[in-house]
Scaffold this motif. Structure first.
Motif, short mmCIF file in Angstrom:
data_model
loop_
_atom_site.label_atom_id
_atom_site.label_comp_id
_atom_site.label_asym_id
_atom_site.label_seq_id
_atom_site.Cartn_x
_atom_site.Cartn_y
_atom_site.Cartn_z
N GLU A 2 4.89 -76.23 -85.70
CA GLU A 2 4.38 -77.01 -86.75
C GLU A 2 5.48 -77.00 -87.86
OE1 GLU A 2 -0.03 -77.60 -88.80
OE2 GLU A 2 0.85 -75.52 -88.94
N VAL A 21 8.17 -88.03 -92.71
CA VAL A 21 7.13 -88.32 -91.85
C VAL A 21 7.98 -89.03 -90.63
CG1 VAL A 21 5.30 -89.49 -91.04
CG2 VAL A 21 5.13 -88.08 -93.00
N MET A 63 2.88 -81.08 -89.63
CA MET A 63 2.93 -81.93 -88.29
C MET A 63 3.12 -81.02 -87.33
SD MET A 63 5.18 -85.05 -87.33
CE MET A 63 4.79 -86.28 -88.81
N LYS A 65 2.70 -80.69 -82.62
CA LYS A 65 2.55 -81.36 -81.39
C LYS A 65 1.73 -80.44 -80.31
CE LYS A 65 5.10 -83.38 -77.51
NZ LYS A 65 6.42 -83.69 -77.16
N ILE A 70 0.02 -85.66 -81.38
CA ILE A 70 0.86 -85.43 -82.73
C ILE A 70 -0.45 -85.47 -84.02
CG2 ILE A 70 2.38 -85.71 -84.17
CD1 ILE A 70 3.82 -87.03 -81.86
N LEU A 72 -0.83 -85.21 -87.81
CA LEU A 72 -0.23 -85.25 -89.06
C LEU A 72 -1.40 -84.90 -90.08
CD1 LEU A 72 2.13 -86.13 -91.04
CD2 LEU A 72 1.21 -88.39 -90.71
N SER A 121 -6.41 -85.32 -91.86
CA SER A 121 -5.46 -85.25 -90.55
C SER A 121 -5.50 -86.72 -89.76
CB SER A 121 -6.19 -84.20 -89.59
OG SER A 121 -5.91 -82.86 -90.44
#
Length: 539
Positions: A2, A21, A63, A65, A70, A72, A121
């Protein structure tokens, strides 16, 4: 892993936050459209939070994965402030709520407030290979390998089918079937209570809803007609009894939707009753508007969990298609593939009939030549047809509707995301006709009394199930269970579904656009009547 970073909560931070981003999403190999939507999400959240923030307050962007998902997240420590909750009224009816509306409509954003922290989110997917390409490769490979085994060693092919292929496909489809009940309930109820912006758009929602329901009934009628012509012969029709028996079955189906025990539908896997409970629950939660945030969070998170599992399972679909098609070929049932050509032609004709009737409505209501309409809408319709993505059409659709078609902003900003969520009427003929075709392949005959409940279920599914990846095999699993079709036929159904997704998306986007045109026409007629009354009263 993260990644986190703090920014000052002000409008000046928007560019820096978007750049942060954008760079991360490039590393994660996200599509350009997902990157634009993520930046829109960040921008709208900052704009909302900064209105009530003190000077020099900060917020955090994180962010991470996991697998192919994913997440955000934006975090702000302060008073509760939900950027997804739109006001009942706004001072300026043309106020641009495009970012919030599109994110709410896509049901991909969640909000929570715990221990003084506002958390929003947004879930994205890592860019993957075109499913049509992978499915085509799996289909061709399955046919080639099957023909090779039939030519060189038929007995070996039968042994492979019995000991390897059939158990593998059976395990996969069994697990997919186990996912049906929780995904169906959570996705349906989540789709409804996430529509908080309906209250703001009272003037146009009724028009859009009427249009959407009208196309649903039209698609259902065309589907029933095609089923009657091609899948119900005289023998199967007579076996169902007379018309009184048919209406008796329909009445039983309608009243049987209402369960007598809340838990029993989940134990029995009764999809119609589960949908009824989900719709009632979603409407109640929408009416109460967040008075029970704990329940809302459980449903939202549960929906995300099961959807993620479903996505992971469906990434294996090309392999399942290969296994199932190979199994079909070595078992001597490859003729079903040739029969599917006629099915695809039948579905396309059904789609064409719906499109023609919608174009007739444009000519009658808007007094516009259908050719002229197609020229004006051609840019985003071609994008829909070539990408099978409603999201990919968003920018072109918005621009065309505003500039070329003269539709007001707040109608566009509400209608497009709502259309993505609810306008999936072209899935009705695909679900029904493909299921009947696969059922006939397995020697199952259907009566009209058996088909009508399936059409009702397809109508509900076209409204209640969100447009997320993996819904093709999920939807067919529900219909197959209702009709008693073996789940092994899902591979053929899903293969057809993947390729038909392109013309379906074309139809769904056109449905949304024409609905906006008719809504704008309705608003202008009402405004002209009001102006006329004012003019007469002033004399």
């Amino acid at each position: 892993m993260e990644v986190k970073k703090f920014f000052t909560l002000s409008l000046e931070s928007i560019d820096g936050a978007n750049e942060f981003v954008r760079e991360l999403l490039l590393k994660y190999n996200c599509s350009k459209m997902d990157s634009v939507r993520a930046q829109l999400f960040v921008e709208e959240t900052i704009v909302h939070w900064q209105k009530g923030a003190q000077e020099n307050e900060t917020f955090e962007i994180s962010m991470g994965k996991r697998f192919k998902t994913i997440t955000l997240s934006l975090n702000y420590w302060g008073d509760q402030s939900n950027p997804l909750a739109l006001p009942e009224e706004v001072d300026d009816p043309e106020f641009n709520l495009i970012g919030q509306n599109i994110l709410i409509g896509l049901s991909s954003v969640t909000y929570s407030y715990e221990n003084g922290r506002n958390n929003v989110s947004y879930t994205l997917k890592v860019k993957s290979t075109n499913p049509a390409l992978t499915t085509a490769i799996a289909l061709i490979a399955g046919i080639v390998c099957g023909l090779a085994l039939l030519y060189f060693s038929p007995s070996t092919g039968l042994w492979i089918a019995a000991t390897i292929l059939t158990p593998l496909s059976g395990t996969f489809f069994g697990f997919l079937n186990a996912m049906v009940v929780p995904v169906l309930f959570l996705s349906a109820i989540g789709s409804i209570f996430n529509m908080d912006n309906v209250a703001q758009m009272k003037r146009i929602f009724r028009s859009l809803l009427s249009w959407s329901l009208g196309i649903i009934l039209l698609a259902s009628a065309i589907s029933l007609l095609a089923a009657q012509l091609f899948f119900i012969n005289e023998g199967s029709a007579s076996s169902g009894g007379n018309s009184g028996d048919l209406w008796g079955q329909i009445g039983t189906m309608v009243f049987g939707i209402i369960p007598t025990n809340i838990l029993q539908p989940f134990l029995d896997g009764n999809t119609l009753q589960i949908m009824f409970l989900a719709i009632v629950g979603g409407v109640v939660m929408l009416t109460l508007k967040g008075r029970f945030p704990f329940i809302t969070k459980i449903i939202t998170e549960g929906n995300l969990i099961f959807t993620t599992i479903l996505d992971a399972v469906c990434t294996m679909m090309p392999w399942v298609v290969f296994i199932s098609i190979l199994n079909m070929m070595v078992s001597g049932n490859g003729g079903a593939l040739l029969g599917a050509i006629g099915l695809i032609a039948m579905i396309i004709v059904s789609f064409f009939a719906i499109v023609v009737i919608m174009l007739i409505s444009v000519a009658l209501v808007e007094k516009m030549n259908p050719i002229t309409y197609l020229k004006s809408a051609g840019s985003f319709l071609l994008i829909a047809l070539s990408t099978a993505s409603s999201s990919a059409t968003f920018a072109s659709h918005t621009l065309t509707a505003s500039i070329k078609q003269g539709i007001r902003d707040y109608v566009i900003n509400f209608s497009i995301p709502v259309g993505v969520l609810f306008n999936k009427q072209f899935s009705i003929p695909l679900l029904l006709l493909t299921s009947l075709f696969v059922g006939r392949f397995y020697g199952i005959a259907f009566t009209m009394g058996e088909i009508v409940p399936v059409v009702v279920l397809c109508m509900i599914l076209s409204v209640a199930v969100p447009p997320s990846p993996g819904m093709g095999p999920f939807l067919f699993t529900i219909v197959f269970n209702l009709l008693g079709i073996p789940l092994e036929g899902l591979a053929l159904a899903v293969t057809i579904d993947i390729f038909m997704d392109y013309p379906m998306t074309f139809g769904h986007v056109m449905t949304t656009n024409i609905g906006m045109l008719h809504t704008e026409h309705m608003l202008r007629v009402k405004e002209n009547k009001v102006d006329l009354k004012k003019s007469l009263s002033s004399r």
